[in-house]
Write an enzyme that holds these catalytic residues in place. Structure first.
Site, PDB file in Angstrom:
ATOM      1  N   ASP A 195     -25.760  38.729 -46.417  1.00  0.00           N
ATOM      2  CA  ASP A 195     -25.582  39.029 -44.583  1.00  0.00           C
ATOM      3  C   ASP A 195     -25.359  37.251 -44.433  1.00  0.00           C
ATOM      4  O   ASP A 195     -25.792  36.618 -44.882  1.00  0.00           O
ATOM      5  CB  ASP A 195     -26.982  39.499 -44.373  1.00  0.00           C
ATOM      6  CG  ASP A 195     -25.822  40.151 -43.309  1.00  0.00           C
ATOM      7  OD1 ASP A 195     -24.977  39.803 -42.665  1.00  0.00           O
ATOM      8  OD2 ASP A 195     -26.882  41.710 -42.459  1.00  0.00           O
TER       9      ASP A 195
HETATM   10  C1  BGC Z   1     -23.984  41.814 -40.219  1.00  0.00           C
HETATM   11  C2  BGC Z   1     -23.331  41.968 -41.064  1.00  0.00           C
HETATM   12  C3  BGC Z   1     -21.909  42.122 -40.907  1.00  0.00           C
HETATM   13  C4  BGC Z   1     -21.971  40.423 -41.175  1.00  0.00           C
HETATM   14  C5  BGC Z   1     -20.802  39.565 -40.349  1.00  0.00           C
HETATM   15  C6  BGC Z   1     -24.244  40.370 -39.960  1.00  0.00           C
HETATM   16  O1  BGC Z   1     -24.634  39.908 -38.426  1.00  0.00           O
HETATM   17  O2  BGC Z   1     -25.439  41.986 -40.379  1.00  0.00           O
HETATM   18  O3  BGC Z   1     -23.822  43.718 -40.936  1.00  0.00           O
HETATM   19  O4  BGC Z   1     -21.702  42.147 -41.524  1.00  0.00           O
HETATM   20  O5  BGC Z   1     -22.868  40.082 -39.436  1.00  0.00           O
HETATM   21  O6  BGC Z   1     -20.128  40.261 -39.475  1.00  0.00           O
END
Ligand code: BGC
Length: 746
Positions: free
Chosen positions: A280
């Site tokens: 993530d």
């Molecule tokens: C979130 C994810 C997301 C990623 C990309 C993160 O802050 O937890 O769910 O896919 O950002 O935007």
């Protein structure tokens, strides 16, 4: 003749299996050939995902692509722009490896569907699959070939803002929807230009954050992990999901972006996953804040050893892999494996053969049939919670309605959280839709509150005036989009602002009061339900929430959604989920005395000494699976094909459902079981099947489910097995009621 046919079938099966194997071999050979030509820098490049914003804009990204320094990019938009970037990667980098463009396409791209929690309330995998197919068609038209979805984190905590993005509390419902979502994204063939690689997230346990505070610590014992939390992820893997996202949270002391047990033992060794894992956003670097890594180099080593193939946004990998190799803290084999996993997915997506998006494809965006599907999904996601005296549906001939509330005409809010690409110009609000049905003149609109958190009551008088001159009041409230989603957790889950006061004030007019709530979470709405005649829960319904609600309000169709999550009475009752264990002192109605009724003298004599709250009682506000209809359904004739199941056998469960009211409608028929005694304590109910059926008024149907031994199996701390003993089975309209029978497993 029969034999020849059977032989033919076997041949077809063998040929198609061997074709699949050969296609796999061809890809594997291509991956290995390419890998053998790659420098270490190029390999590290493939393991890095760059964010357009953080990396300083398109020119910097293009240079990185030219240098073979980026395997993937996120937040890069536009067909022309993406094609230009691909051209640089394919024509100007040494090996011409295309970039994989990822984006958060969570519940639609330009056509916005209800938030995933809303989609889950439809209990309809077919329409959810189609919604994800449409999202893939729209997003891929711009060159996006990877979506960071489905989000399938089970949670028991409505305070957690990200409850909006998931499928609710139940592992069975979430698993069936996870499969539909993956299949919808990936389509029939990954190499089709409209396929998006799915990315089940957040692996794993993120929904169990302490106190519902986002990013927080999770402690999940292995039986709970395996029997609940991992289930939808396994279903997504089995449906062919090509990538997984490792999460932010620590799990039993080990952050999930550095967790070899979940990433290697479970995902790779047990499940045989052969796609790639992306971290993530900055979650590798965050191993340092977790107190699990000393610095970025240490963080990179931990994540690589645990099995994270690609790093999102930060550059712990890029900056440290070489040194880590020199110091033998990671191995060349690990790097090669990670790059193989990434390239394998790129080949499967057909990116090497066809890296560019067809500029013509964009024309499909927001087409009428997509918006019509968004309307269907929004309609089926609405849950009717109360309908006293058949207040709903309203007649289309009604002479006037008052439309009140901060969300009656709020195009952005109804699209919900995680909506980067939805176009508010295409978001049709309930006010617009009701005016379309009744005509402007019959609609007396006063917002009363300007937004959901508004505490200023100065608009109340005008709202009351509008209510008094109307035949019915429809109040549209709930939460603005920004109150749910990432980092958007709430401690209290009541209606924000002065909405409750406004509802109470409107109720005093004595006019029929319908409240429609749009929110990213189940809210504690006991008082508001009591004050009103009818309540519909509409989540954030997306672009077509307005027309979908108008369809239901004026009876074009009956509401048919069911709650994918238990509704609690207040934050203090969290967690409360239907598959809780019985405890040694299960709460029963007779044992509870409300706190206000406990006598001052000898108070203990009135106490039940059971598992409940003195103020909330023994039950939640509304049970999982609950949802009313404009008609009534009668359940009868529950029959089991046998009262004994053996290891190699199955049991067929049948029940008759009759539409006994005067409205054609859908019903979601639900099957629950209970394993009465286990080697570890077992839940009081577990959903094991559901079917959405359509019944004309007066019509009846027999609904059939098959239970297999595997459906009864659970992980008991050592093994996953079905234990002999007695089981209950219910078929009914929600988790709290149903026809009952029992059987044995030997
Ligand atoms: C979130 C994810 C997301 C990623 C990309 C993160 O802050 O937890 O769910 O896919 O950002 O935007």
């Amino acid at each position: 003749m029969k034999n020849t046919f059977a032989l033919l079938l076997v041949l077809v099966f063998i040929i198609s299996a061997s074709c699949k194997r050969n296609a796999g071999d061809v890809i594997e050979n291509k991956v290995n050939d390419l890998l053998s030509e790659m420098t270490l820098d190029e390999k590290i490049g493939q393991m890095s995902q760059l964010d357009m914003g953080s990396f300083g804009g398109p020119e910097n990204i293009k240079q990185a692509a030219r240098d073979g320094r980026c395997g993937s990019v996120l937040n890069y938009l536009g067909t022309k722009e993406i094609n230009e970037l691909q051209k640089v990667a394919v024509e100007e980098s040494r090996l011409g490896i295309p970039v994989l463009i990822g984006r958060d396409v969570i519940h639609g791209f330009r056509t916005v569907f209800p938030i995933p929690l809303g989609m889950a309330a439809s209990w309809n995998p077919e329409i959810v699959k189609e919604a994800f197919r449409i999202s893939a068609i729209e997003a891929s038209s711009q060159g996006i070939r990877w979506s960071f979805a489905p989000m399938i984190d089970i949670t028991w905590d409505p305070r957690w803002g990200r409850i909006a993005e998931g499928c609710g509390e139940d592992p069975f419902l979430a698993s069936t929807l996870a499969k539909a979502m993956v299949e919808g994204f990936q389509g029939d063939s990954l190499s089709d230009p409209t396929a998006l690689a799915a990315c089940p997230k957040h692996y794993v346990g993120y929904g169990f954050s302490e106190g519902g505070r986002d990013y927080n610590t999770t402690y999940i014992p292995e039986p709970l992990l395996r029997n609940v939390v991992l289930k939808p992820f396994k279903a997504a893997k089995d449906a062919g999901a090509q990538t997984f996202m490792s999460a932010f949270n620590d799990l039993n002391g080990v952050p999930t972006s550095g967790n070899p047990f979940t990433l290697r033992t479970v995902l790779r060794d047990e499940w045989g996953f052969d796609g790639f894992v992306v971290s993530d956003w900055a979650s590798i670097q965050e191993l340092i804040s977790h107190g699990f890594a000393t610095d970025e180099k240490d963080a990179a080593a931990i994540a690589i050893n645990a099995g994270v193939d690609m790093e999102m946004v930060t550059s712990c990998y890029y900056d440290n892999i070489k040194q880590l190799l020199d110091e033998n803290k990671i191995s060349q084999a690990q790097i090669d494996e990670a790059v193989r996993n990434i390239l394998r997915v790129k080949f499967r997506l057909g990116l090497f053969d066809n890296p560019y998006a067809d500029p013509e494809a964009e024309k499909t965006i927001l087409n009428k049939s997509f918006l019509e599907h968004a309307r269907t999904v929004a309609r089926q996601s609405v849950v009717l919670l109360k309908n006293d005296n058949k207040t709903l549906p309203l007649s289309g001939e009604i002479s006037s309605v008052a439309v009140i509330g901060p969300l009656a005409d709020s195009p952005r809010d109804q699209m919900g959280t995680w909506c980067f690409d939805g176009d508010t110009a295409y978001s049709v609000t309930p006010l617009k839709a009701i005016r379309d049905v009744l005509g402007e003149k019959k609609v007396n609109y006063v917002a009363g509150l300007t937004y959901s958190r508004d505490k200023n009551t100065k608009g109340f008088n005008e709202a009351v005036r509008a209510a008094k001159k109307s035949d019915a009041i429809i109040y549209f409230g709930g939460e603005e989009w920004v109150l749910s989603g990432e980092g958007q957790s709430r401690g209290e889950i009541n209606l924000p602002g002065a909405q409750s006061e406004l509802i109470a004030t409107l109720a005093e007019t004595g006019k029929p009061l319908i409240i429609v709530l749009m929110a990213g979470r189940p809210l504690a709405i006991g008082n508001e339900m009591a004050a009103s005649d009818a309540v519909m829960y509409a989540w954030h319904g997306g672009s077509m929430a307005g027309p979908a609600l108008a369809d239901l309000i004026f009876g074009k169709e009956s509401p048919s959604g069911k709650l994918p999550v238990t509704f609690v009475k207040g934050s203090g009752q969290i967690p409360f989920y239907y598959y809780r264990n019985n405890t040694g002192r299960p709460a029963v109605p007779e044992s509870w005395t409300h706190i206000d009724s406990i006598p001052k003298e000898n108070p203990q004599t009135s106490l039940g000494y059971r598992s409940f709250h003195l103020d909330y009682g023994y039950a939640p506000l509304l049970p999982f699976g609950y949802g009313l209809s404009y008609t009534t359904f009668e359940y009868s004739n529950l029959t089991l094909s046998s009262d004994l199941m053996r290891e190699s056998g199955s049991i067929t469960v049948k029940a008759t459902v009759k539409n006994t009211g005067d409205f054609d409608a859908d019903e979601v028929v639900q099957l629950y079981i209970r394993d009465r005694v286990g080697s570890i304590t077992r839940p009081i109910k577990e959903l094991k099947g559901y079917k959405r059926i359509h019944l004309l008024k007066g019509e009846e149907a027999e609904v059939e489910f098959t239970l297999l031994p595997g459906d009864l199996a659970f992980f008991n701390g050592k093994v996953t097995a079905t234990e002999p003993g007695e089981f209950d089975v219910w078929v009914g309209a929600n988790s709290d009621e149903g026809l009952h029978d029992e059987f044995k497993f030997e």
